[in-house]
Design a protein around this motif. Structure first.
Motif, PDB file in Angstrom:
ATOM      1  N   THR A   1       0.828  -1.203   0.000  1.00 13.52           N
ATOM      2  CA  THR A   1       0.000   0.000   0.000  1.00 13.52           C
ATOM      3  C   THR A   1       0.862   1.252   0.000  1.00 13.52           C
ATOM      4  O   THR A   1       0.604   2.218  -0.733  1.00 13.52           O
ATOM      5  CB  THR A   1      -0.931   0.006   1.225  1.00 13.52           C
ATOM      6  N   SER A   2       1.929   1.220   0.798  1.00 12.34           N
ATOM      7  CA  SER A   2       2.853   2.348   0.824  1.00 12.34           C
ATOM      8  C   SER A   2       3.499   2.560  -0.539  1.00 12.34           C
ATOM      9  O   SER A   2       3.610   3.681  -1.028  1.00 12.34           O
ATOM     10  CB  SER A   2       3.933   2.111   1.875  1.00 12.34           C
ATOM     11  N   THR A   3       3.924   1.454  -1.171  1.00 10.32           N
ATOM     12  CA  THR A   3       4.571   1.549  -2.476  1.00 10.32           C
ATOM     13  C   THR A   3       3.640   2.152  -3.516  1.00 10.32           C
ATOM     14  O   THR A   3       4.039   3.014  -4.317  1.00 10.32           O
ATOM     15  CB  THR A   3       5.029   0.156  -2.932  1.00 10.32           C
ATOM     16  N   GLU A   4       2.384   1.707  -3.508  1.00  5.98           N
ATOM     17  CA  GLU A   4       1.425   2.195  -4.499  1.00  5.98           C
ATOM     18  C   GLU A   4       1.096   3.670  -4.272  1.00  5.98           C
ATOM     19  O   GLU A   4       0.981   4.441  -5.237  1.00  5.98           O
ATOM     20  CB  GLU A   4       0.142   1.362  -4.444  1.00  5.98           C
ATOM     21  N   MET A   5       0.939   4.074  -3.030  1.00  9.06           N
ATOM     22  CA  MET A   5       0.687   5.489  -2.753  1.00  9.06           C
ATOM     23  C   MET A   5       1.885   6.340  -3.151  1.00  9.06           C
ATOM     24  O   MET A   5       1.740   7.430  -3.712  1.00  9.06           O
ATOM     25  CB  MET A   5       0.352   5.680  -1.278  1.00  9.06           C
ATOM     26  N   GLY A   6       3.089   5.822  -2.873  1.00 14.68           N
ATOM     27  CA  GLY A   6       4.293   6.555  -3.239  1.00 14.68           C
ATOM     28  C   GLY A   6       4.470   6.681  -4.735  1.00 14.68           C
ATOM     29  O   GLY A   6       4.987   7.694  -5.234  1.00 14.68           O
ATOM     30  N   ALA A   7       4.036   5.639  -5.480  1.00 12.65           N
ATOM     31  CA  ALA A   7       4.149   5.684  -6.933  1.00 12.65           C
ATOM     32  C   ALA A   7       3.324   6.820  -7.523  1.00 12.65           C
ATOM     33  O   ALA A   7       3.630   7.317  -8.612  1.00 12.65           O
ATOM     34  CB  ALA A   7       3.703   4.349  -7.531  1.00 12.65           C
ATOM     35  N   ILE A   8       2.271   7.233  -6.824  1.00 11.27           N
ATOM     36  CA  ILE A   8       1.461   8.372  -7.246  1.00 11.27           C
ATOM     37  C   ILE A   8       1.980   9.663  -6.635  1.00 11.27           C
ATOM     38  O   ILE A   8       2.155  10.683  -7.313  1.00 11.27           O
ATOM     39  CB  ILE A   8      -0.010   8.168  -6.823  1.00 11.27           C
ATOM     40  N   ALA A   9       2.272   9.638  -5.331  1.00 13.70           N
ATOM     41  CA  ALA A   9       2.592  10.864  -4.606  1.00 13.70           C
ATOM     42  C   ALA A   9       3.914  11.483  -5.036  1.00 13.70           C
ATOM     43  O   ALA A   9       4.016  12.709  -5.188  1.00 13.70           O
ATOM     44  CB  ALA A   9       2.613  10.590  -3.104  1.00 13.70           C
ATOM     45  N   VAL A  10       4.947  10.666  -5.242  1.00 15.16           N
ATOM     46  CA  VAL A  10       6.272  11.219  -5.529  1.00 15.16           C
ATOM     47  C   VAL A  10       6.313  11.942  -6.877  1.00 15.16           C
ATOM     48  O   VAL A  10       6.760  13.104  -6.943  1.00 15.16           O
ATOM     49  CB  VAL A  10       7.353  10.116  -5.432  1.00 15.16           C
ATOM     50  N   PRO A  11       5.881  11.325  -7.989  1.00 15.97           N
ATOM     51  CA  PRO A  11       5.904  12.100  -9.241  1.00 15.97           C
ATOM     52  C   PRO A  11       4.962  13.303  -9.227  1.00 15.97           C
ATOM     53  O   PRO A  11       5.289  14.352  -9.800  1.00 15.97           O
ATOM     54  CB  PRO A  11       5.489  11.078 -10.306  1.00 15.97           C
ATOM     55  N   LEU A  12       3.797  13.180  -8.561  1.00  9.50           N
ATOM     56  CA  LEU A  12       2.902  14.329  -8.483  1.00  9.50           C
ATOM     57  C   LEU A  12       3.501  15.445  -7.639  1.00  9.50           C
ATOM     58  O   LEU A  12       3.310  16.634  -7.926  1.00  9.50           O
ATOM     59  CB  LEU A  12       1.549  13.900  -7.921  1.00  9.50           C
ATOM     60  N   LEU A  13       4.223  15.077  -6.582  1.00  6.42           N
ATOM     61  CA  LEU A  13       4.927  16.089  -5.787  1.00  6.42           C
ATOM     62  C   LEU A  13       5.944  16.817  -6.663  1.00  6.42           C
ATOM     63  O   LEU A  13       6.057  18.053  -6.604  1.00  6.42           O
ATOM     64  CB  LEU A  13       5.603  15.418  -4.593  1.00  6.42           C
ATOM     65  N   ALA A  14       6.687  16.060  -7.469  1.00  4.11           N
ATOM     66  CA  ALA A  14       7.689  16.681  -8.346  1.00  4.11           C
ATOM     67  C   ALA A  14       7.030  17.594  -9.368  1.00  4.11           C
ATOM     68  O   ALA A  14       7.537  18.684  -9.663  1.00  4.11           O
ATOM     69  CB  ALA A  14       8.498  15.591  -9.051  1.00  4.11           C
TER      70      ALA A  14
END
Length: 442
Positions: free
Chosen positions: A37-50
């Protein structure tokens, strides 16, 4: 597969009702669910943060994708050797804790106003290093926890949990980024990884201490794992097909956020919605995998579902506003259904035909090839999108996926119905690796 030893009865003798009757498997499952779950959320959050906070270009988003998986190319092969020489639960606990701390630095830097794209690059690279070890250790540890006959059911359960994490993590992640901001979502990722490590501490099963080999030769042992995979009549076509799939599929995953937010001007929640639909496809595929494999045969179903993967991805480059958004999403769901079936069947097959003493090296070799290809995919997709736009990268990625089934069709898997109980040719080769190791110690 050799039996594991412990003070209590072997877990393999208690599992006939199913893997969830094993207390240790339940905690292992919980840990995996939290980490996924953490990995999947990060896969969205990190590029969107950038994209939203640091104004990253398509090429810079591609660099993030490269760095998130580059560790598999850098240390993926020796990681298998280290996993084979270390208690795997310890690797999982330390890896998840370290990954959580790395992610925690992102919201802290944002809070103090010092977050930069370079820090984000460093974080995804370090997170990728920990992921190398945890992913290899996970697949090598599972066959020690449960009866070999329950591997398909256990992998189906884990893949279903991963798919559910994709639905909840990516779907909710996009909307949470839209509502709360990407930094708070990354903070949630960090806490999920720490919780995953704590769940692993609840396992009662203790692995035997791996044999210490002070005269071990790293390059020779890596060579054993690589040669076992590339010369195996079943593992080689699986690896080739998966590499082709990853080269195309990851380009789509990396470029969809750029396409949706930057080029189409849609809100971040639409990114989560697109990937959530794909998560439903993976979940349906993983839940259906055992039935489909029993109906078509383990080998035959791999190339048939590969056709579905290729057909589905060809709809993704049509992604646009209005009805075409749903056409592309439906195609993505079809491709992910095939991925769900494929993952359960091929991972179970790999675990069953590989002897215990080569599990870590086999898994590391496959991870090196499969996940390393993700870094290459992100690199070419980011470069192409920088000059030709994200849609061009989507078309090339879909075109690669359209041919992912060919290596499977041209191999003994094309008509194989069940998992071979004994692969004599490669059992002798694996025994030869072990004999060579013994001779070296003498």
């Amino acid at each position: 597969m050799s039996a594991s030893t412990s003070d209590s009865p072997s877990p393999r003798t208690r599992l006939r009702p199913g893997p969830f009757h094993n207390r240790d498997f339940r905690w292992f499952f919980t840990s995996r669910a939290l980490a996924d779950t953490s990995t999947e959320m990060g896969a969205i959050a990190v590029p969107l943060l950038a994209i939203t906070l640091l104004q990253a270009s398509p090429g810079q988003v591609g660099v993030l994708g490269v760095l998130s998986t580059a560790a598999f190319l850098l240390i993926g092969l020796p990681a298998g050797i280290w996993v084979d020489r270390t208690r795997r639960r310890s690797i999982l606990v330390v890896g998840n804790l370290c990954h959580g701390l790395v992610l925690l630095s992102v919201p802290m830097a944002w809070f103090f106003g010092v977050l930069t794209l370079w820090q984000l690059y460093a974080c995804v690279l370090l997170g990728g290093v920990t992921t190398v070890f945890t992913r290899v250790a996970q697949q090598s540890y599972l066959p020690l926890l449960i009866d070999q006959r329950d591997l398909v059911r256990a992998n189906a359960a884990l893949t279903s949990a991963s798919s559910t994490a994709g639905i909840a993590g990516r779907g909710a992640g996009g909307y949470l980024v839209q509502a709360l901001g990407a930094t708070l979502v990354v903070l949630c990722n960090a806490f999920a990884l720490v919780s995953s490590a704590l769940a692993l501490l609840m396992l009662r099963y203790r692995e035997p201490r791996p044999e210490r080999r002070p005269d071990a030769r790293l390059l020779r042992d890596i060579g054993h794992g690589v040669r076992y995979v590339v010369t195996h009549r079943l593992l080689r076509p699986i690896a080739m097909s998966s590499v082709i799939t990853n080269l195309g599929l990851n380009a789509i995953i990396v470029m969809v956020p750029v396409m949706v937010v930057t080029e189409l001007g849609l809100p971040e929640g639409r990114v989560g919605l697109f990937f959530m639909v794909g998560g439903v496809g993976i979940l349906a595929g993983s839940l259906s995998a055992q039935m489909i494999a029993g109906w078509l045969g383990h080998g035959r179903c791999l190339w048939i579902v590969g056709l579905g993967v290729g057909a589905g991805t060809l709809a993704v480059p049509l992604l646009d506003t209005g009805p075409l958004f749903w056409v592309a999403s439906a195609g993505w769901a079809l491709s992910q259904f095939g991925i769900g079936v494929h993952n359960v069947v091929q991972i179970s097959l790999r675990q069953q035909i590989t002897p215990d003493h080569l599990l870590g090296r086999m898994t590391a070799t496959m991870r090196f090839l499969l996940t390393g290809s993700l870094a290459i995919s992100a690199a070419w997709a980011g470069t192409l999108a920088e000059f030709q736009g994200a849609r061009a990268a989507l078309w090339v990625g879909a075109g690669l996926c359209a041919f992912c089934w060919l290596p499977l069709l041209l191999s003994p898997l094309r008509s194989m119905r069940g998992v071979p109980a004994h692969d004599t040719e490669h059992e002798e080769e694996a025994d030869g690796f072990r004999s060579a190791e013994v001779d070296d110690r003498r």
